[in-house]
Enzyme design. Structure first.
Site, PDB file in Angstrom:
ATOM      1  N   LYS A   1      72.985 -12.348   4.649  1.00 14.77           N
ATOM      2  CA  LYS A   1      72.556 -13.712   4.363  1.00 14.77           C
ATOM      3  C   LYS A   1      72.805 -14.502   5.646  1.00 14.77           C
ATOM      4  O   LYS A   1      73.861 -15.123   5.827  1.00 14.77           O
ATOM      5  CB  LYS A   1      73.345 -14.274   3.175  1.00 14.77           C
TER       6      LYS A   1
HETATM    7  N1  PMP Z   1      67.164 -14.388  -2.057  1.00 13.42           N
HETATM    8  C1  PMP Z   1      67.365 -15.319  -1.106  1.00 13.42           C
HETATM    9  C2  PMP Z   1      66.512 -15.300   0.112  1.00 13.42           C
HETATM   10  C3  PMP Z   1      68.366 -16.285  -1.279  1.00 13.42           C
HETATM   11  O1  PMP Z   1      68.576 -17.222  -0.338  1.00 13.42           O
HETATM   12  C4  PMP Z   1      69.142 -16.283  -2.443  1.00 13.42           C
HETATM   13  C5  PMP Z   1      70.213 -17.327  -2.648  1.00 13.42           C
HETATM   14  N2  PMP Z   1      71.436 -16.925  -2.096  1.00 13.42           N
HETATM   15  C6  PMP Z   1      68.893 -15.290  -3.415  1.00 13.42           C
HETATM   16  C7  PMP Z   1      67.894 -14.354  -3.177  1.00 13.42           C
HETATM   17  C8  PMP Z   1      69.721 -15.199  -4.654  1.00 13.42           C
HETATM   18  O2  PMP Z   1      70.996 -14.730  -4.352  1.00 13.42           O
HETATM   19  P1  PMP Z   1      72.273 -15.126  -5.233  1.00 13.42           P
HETATM   20  O3  PMP Z   1      71.930 -14.842  -6.642  1.00 13.42           O
HETATM   21  O4  PMP Z   1      73.361 -14.276  -4.713  1.00 13.42           O
HETATM   22  O5  PMP Z   1      72.514 -16.570  -5.003  1.00 13.42           O
END
Ligand code: PMP
Length: 318
Positions: free
Chosen positions: A161
């Site tokens: 991320k």
């Molecule tokens: N994909 C992307 C590109 C994101 O930015 C997020 C948000 N973090 C998610 C998926 C969902 O991830 P999570 O459920 O861990 O927040």
């Protein structure tokens, strides 16, 4: 915006207004940051952070990929997060841990090579409402398939991320907004469905859940994992497989998952109505279980320790 008065920086609490960086910091020029987004929810037993450890572990995974040493342990960042949220006085909030490559002002370095630049770790918290709008959780949102391709994992690894990934997300989001949609769905470099600009995606077909696999250049979402575990517990089959664009139009139900978006139904794609054009029954069921778990109204699947309470819970003597 209701923000906390303090920000955690490299082990110390500093004032929100003092959390500033130099314009020549490496991150500003070359996108060298990794971060997390976490939510703290109010429950009848006090506020609790949802899946804190998993988020901080993903932060460390992102940092490892980019050879960034945070100089803190997962436990230390978890503890710092709890302390910061507790001291903020906010009952519900969004938490943003962030690791960046900064600038050593005594020995500045301005090139792409990140190694001479120091690593700085921060945690910020603020109150953040429903990401895709208050009504979205019930009525669903209108989305489009983006003309932009999702980042490919051997150029920008989607398992991390990283701030830089969100330049791609911004192209997707801006195109969607300017086209009159709430969000965009990107296809991967092979043309298969990947994810939204900040959400993972699920289809419901004949009572089964279908979601693109990690190989479709998606972030391994923690809400995605939460939904998969809830579904399996409910006896709903979950299939991780490649999804064609056209399958989005033909799905019985469609929804996004994410820490910010939670579980948001999608009612149309490219102005084609999905299913009945409103939140479907499976989506509703999953939302109900999800919200009960985050509010501590029922245990997590397999009694997993998904809630970190800000205050130690008193155990009642048997
Ligand atoms: N994909 C992307 C590109 C994101 O930015 C997020 C948000 N973090 C998610 C998926 C969902 O991830 P999570 O459920 O861990 O927040």
């Amino acid at each position: 915006m209701n923000v906390a008065s303090k920000i955690w920086k490299n082990g110390e609490m500093i004032d929100w207004d003092d959390a500033r960086i130099h314009i020549m910091s490496h991150v500003v020029h070359y996108g060298s940051s990794v971060f997390e987004g976490i939510r703290c929810y109010k429950t009848a037993n006090g506020s609790a952070v949802f899946r804190l450890r998993e988020h901080i572990q993903r932060l460390f995974n992102s940092a490892k990929i980019y050879r960034m040493d945070a100089k803190f342990t997962v436990d230390e960042i978890c503890d710092a997060t709890v302390e910061l949220v507790r001291d903020s006085g906010l009952e519900e909030c969004y938490i943003r841990p962030l690791i960046i490559r900064g600038l050593n002002e005594d020995k500045p370095a301005f090139g792409v090579n990140p190694f001479p630049n120091p690593i700085d770790s921060y945690i910020a918290v603020w109150q953040w409402g429903k990401y895709l709008g208050e009504e979205a959780l019930e009525t669903g949102i209108d989305v489009c398939v983006s003309s932009w391709t999702r980042i490919t994992s051997n150029s920008l690894p989607s398992m991390a991320k990283a701030g830089a990934n969100y330049m791609n997300s911004q192209l997707i989001k801006m195109e969607a907004i300017l086209g009159g949609f709430s969000e965009g769905i990107a296809l991967d470099d092979r043309g298969y469905v990947s994810e939204g600009s900040g959400e993972n995606l699920f289809l419901v077909n004949d009572g089964k859940l279908i979601t693109p696999p990690l190989g479709a250049a998606i972030l391994p979402g923690i809400t995605r994992d939460t939904v998969i575990q809830i579904a399996r517990e409910l006896g709903i089959e979950v299939v991780e497989t490649t999804v064609q664009r056209a399958a989005l139009y033909l799905a019985d139900e469609l929804f996004f998952t994410g820490t910010a978006a939670e579980i948001t139904p999608i009612r149309s794609v490219d102005r084609i109505t999905v299913g009945a054009g409103k939140r479907g029954e499976v989506t509703k069921r999953l939302q109900e279980e999800f919200f009960k778990i985050i509010r501590n109204e029922r245990p997590a699947p397999k009694n997993a320790p998904w809630l970190t309470f800000l205050k130690e819970q008193k155990t009642v003597a048997a």
